[in-house]
Design a protein around this motif. Structure first.
Motif, mmCIF file in Angstrom:
data_model
loop_
_atom_site.group_PDB
_atom_site.id
_atom_site.type_symbol
_atom_site.label_atom_id
_atom_site.label_comp_id
_atom_site.label_asym_id
_atom_site.label_seq_id
_atom_site.Cartn_x
_atom_site.Cartn_y
_atom_site.Cartn_z
ATOM 1 N N GLU A 105 -17.538 -6.802 1.774
ATOM 2 C CA GLU A 105 -18.338 -5.803 0.950
ATOM 3 C C GLU A 105 -19.864 -6.251 0.963
ATOM 4 O O GLU A 105 -20.177 -7.114 1.572
ATOM 5 C CB GLU A 105 -17.866 -5.939 -0.451
ATOM 6 N N SER A 151 -14.675 -0.588 -4.455
ATOM 7 C CA SER A 151 -13.716 -0.429 -3.249
ATOM 8 C C SER A 151 -12.646 0.289 -3.588
ATOM 9 O O SER A 151 -11.880 0.169 -4.804
ATOM 10 C CB SER A 151 -13.327 -1.980 -2.599
ATOM 11 N N SER A 158 -9.790 -5.284 -0.057
ATOM 12 C CA SER A 158 -10.583 -4.048 0.158
ATOM 13 C C SER A 158 -9.968 -3.370 1.287
ATOM 14 O O SER A 158 -9.455 -3.842 2.096
ATOM 15 C CB SER A 158 -11.902 -4.128 0.023
#
Ligand code: TXA
Ligand code: MG
Length: 337
Positions: free
Chosen positions: A181, A144, A152
């Motif tokens: 994510e 990230s 992130s």
């Protein structure tokens, strides 16, 4: 830092993507969007290029990176063997927010995998990421694109805030989709183990293959996903995660404000509408929206003049599991009533 804003005009965008791909081929680092969060990419075969990622992010060297490929064929070139259940998972979920940890064949640079015998690989589901990988004709390692420890990035401006002038280029194509994510899945055993909850839920994975339940044990004894031991997603002030009723959250806010503290409230719209605080950020009305808005909201609150963030809890079902995992890591204090 070069800044490429995707325009929707194919000719123009392809010119930018070609330029970004040649930077990657020349050993530079380029931030680009994926369907989850923005990534900071470099040639996974080039140790010096990979080192630039660690330097720019200030990332600990023992935390390995995820390699991004465009196709299953490209994935298969980096590993010793693809278990049958991984073939099935790829069939169902890739391209998409799922990362497979497999035994590698030594093709990628050593610092990509932090010296481990395994490698994390995913096929992102984003046209810009796809074109960039295709044009560079390389496996692209990309964590990230935030400064290590920070939330992130789900907008290009977040990447700019964290990494401006530390990277060669940034491709801006607006908001990312999923917001949290990818799910990281250890696929080195007979059955997979979830190392990090993310965009593809455990429930969805279990429609294909039973997941092994040693995840908590694994994490306590020896973090199989080295990144999980580090501080993550931290806003700039303490975050108190509260598992309680709206009344209990209200009492907590009141008692803190009586002591003179300024409070930022982070909660779903329904809760935000019912409560008073010095700053309020709504995460949306569904858990899908909460996932999409979470990191941006933490960054927004970080910029406010507040002493504490008070955040409500979510159920650990479906994408709620990924949301709660992030919040528990972001929290300085968890209150369970
Ligand atoms: O959605 C995502 O996965 C984003 C986008 C950019 O693709 N990438 C991302 O990368 O979240 P990063 O570096 O922030 O997180 C990678 C996670 C870390 O927890 C790391 O420890 C774990 O994957 N990981 C990487 N290689 C591994 C390996 N060989 N074995 C176990 N865990 C690994
Ligand atoms: Mg990260």
């Amino acid at each position: 830092m070069k800044y490429f804003k995707m325009t929707g005009n194919v000719n123009k965008d392809m010119k930018y993507l070609n330029e970004a791909a040649s930077l990657l081929k020349n050993g530079q680092v380029v931030a680009f969007p994926t369907e989850t969060v923005y990534g900071l990419g470099a040639n996974a075969l080039d140790e010096d290029a990979i080192n630039k990622i660690f330097v720019a992010k200030e990332r600990p060297a023992d935390n390995p990176l995820i390699v991004h490929v465009a196709t299953k064929k490209q994935l298969a070139k980096l590993v010793t063997h693809l278990p049958t259940y991984v073939e099935k998972l790829i069939e169902k979920f890739s391209p998409g927010p799922i990362t497979y940890v497999l035994k590698h064949n030594g093709m990628c640079a050593k610092n990509v995998t932090a010296g481990l015998s395994t490698i994390a690989i995913r096929i992102p589901d984003h046209p810009v990421a796809y074109e960039l990988i295709k044009l560079s004709d390389l496996p692209i390692a990309a964590p990230s694109a935030n400064r290590s420890g920070k939330p992130s990035p789900t907008l290009a401006s977040h990447v700019k805030d964290d990494l401006k002038n530390k990277i060669s280029a940034l491709i801006d194509s607006g908001k990312t989709g999923v917001g949290v994510e990818s799910t990281v899945l250890d696929c080195t055993g007979k059955k997979p183990v979830i190392l990090r909850h993310g965009g593809i839920t455990k429930e969805a994975i279990e429609t294909v293959v039973k997941v092994n339940h040693i995840e908590e044990q694994v994490e306590k004894e020896r973090p199989k996903s080295p990144g999980m031991k580090y501080k993550h997603y931290a806003p700039d002030m303490p975050l108190i995660l509260v598992d309680g009723t709206v009344d209990q959250i209200e009492e907590l806010i009141t008692s803190k404000r009586e002591k003179g503290y300024r409070i930022g409230l982070l909660a779903m719209k329904q809760t935000v509408n019912k409560l008073e605080a010095d700053e309020k950020v709504s995460l949306g009305t569904t858990e899908t929206e909460v996932a999409q808005n979470l990191y941006r909201s933490l960054r927004i609150l970080s910029k406010q003049k507040i002493d504490f963030i008070i955040c409500e809890s979510f159920s650990k079902k479906g994408v709620g599991k990924a949301i709660m995992d992030r919040l528990e890591r972001a929290a300085t204090n968890i209150i369970r009533y």
